[in-house]
Design a protein around this motif. Structure first.
Motif, PDB file in Angstrom:
ATOM      1  N   GLU A   8       0.807  -1.220   0.000  1.00  0.00           N
ATOM      2  CA  GLU A   8       0.000   0.000   0.000  1.00  0.00           C
ATOM      3  C   GLU A   8       0.842   1.273   0.000  1.00  0.00           C
ATOM      4  O   GLU A   8       0.607   2.170  -0.804  1.00  0.00           O
ATOM      5  CB  GLU A   8      -0.960   0.006   1.189  1.00  0.00           C
ATOM      6  CG  GLU A   8      -2.107  -0.936   1.032  1.00  0.00           C
ATOM      7  CD  GLU A   8      -3.012  -0.968   2.254  1.00  0.00           C
ATOM      8  OE1 GLU A   8      -2.690  -0.335   3.284  1.00  0.00           O
ATOM      9  OE2 GLU A   8      -4.052  -1.631   2.167  1.00  0.00           O
ATOM     10  N   GLN A   9       1.811   1.364   0.909  1.00  0.00           N
ATOM     11  CA  GLN A   9       2.626   2.573   1.022  1.00  0.00           C
ATOM     12  C   GLN A   9       3.441   2.815  -0.248  1.00  0.00           C
ATOM     13  O   GLN A   9       3.485   3.927  -0.771  1.00  0.00           O
ATOM     14  CB  GLN A   9       3.548   2.490   2.248  1.00  0.00           C
ATOM     15  CG  GLN A   9       4.378   3.740   2.481  1.00  0.00           C
ATOM     16  CD  GLN A   9       3.528   4.966   2.780  1.00  0.00           C
ATOM     17  OE1 GLN A   9       2.514   4.878   3.465  1.00  0.00           O
ATOM     18  NE2 GLN A   9       3.936   6.115   2.266  1.00  0.00           N
ATOM     19  N   GLU A  13       2.998   5.970  -2.876  1.00  0.00           N
ATOM     20  CA  GLU A  13       4.104   6.860  -3.247  1.00  0.00           C
ATOM     21  C   GLU A  13       4.259   6.933  -4.760  1.00  0.00           C
ATOM     22  O   GLU A  13       4.457   8.021  -5.318  1.00  0.00           O
ATOM     23  CB  GLU A  13       5.399   6.388  -2.588  1.00  0.00           C
ATOM     24  CG  GLU A  13       5.403   6.582  -1.087  1.00  0.00           C
ATOM     25  CD  GLU A  13       6.569   5.891  -0.389  1.00  0.00           C
ATOM     26  OE1 GLU A  13       7.486   5.391  -1.082  1.00  0.00           O
ATOM     27  OE2 GLU A  13       6.541   5.848   0.854  1.00  0.00           O
TER      28      GLU A  13
END
Length: 112
Positions: A8-9, A13
């Motif tokens: 997810e992160q 980004e």
């Protein structure tokens, strides 16, 4: 589209960096093409000693990983674009077996 939690992160980004552009293969000029995914591994060579990437091997790794996490095969088949979980049969040969205590816990079921 669903994303696995560990990614997810990273994907957030990439999406922020891409802005209104494409996250996957950002330099492309068309939204989709016949070989959009399968041509990606040809452009990305692994370091010496590692096997070449192919879309088929990447997909197999993803499917086996999901099955190894004991995600419902019907959900895996649907996510993989298969008509039924029966199509997953060949992949189970690479799914690691559960430890005996895990087997007992699953077969026993939840406590009453």
């Amino acid at each position: 589209m669903t994303c696995r939690a560990p990614w997810e992160q990273t994907l957030a980004e990439f999406a922020a960096t891409a802005g209104n552009g494409y996250v996957f293969r950002p330099g492309r000029k068309v939204e989709a093409s016949k070989n959009l995914v399968s041509s990606w591994p040809a452009r990305h060579r692994p370091h010496a000693g590692l096997p070449a990437l192919t879309a088929r091997r990447l997909r197999t790794t993803w499917i086996v990983d999901l099955l190894g996490q004991r995600i419902d095969p019907a959900l895996v088949a649907d996510a993989a674009g298969m008509r039924s979980a029966a199509a997953l049969g060949p992949y189970f040969r690479w799914v690691p077996p559960l430890a005996p205590e895990q087997v007992a816990e699953l077969l026993r079921g939840p406590a009453q």
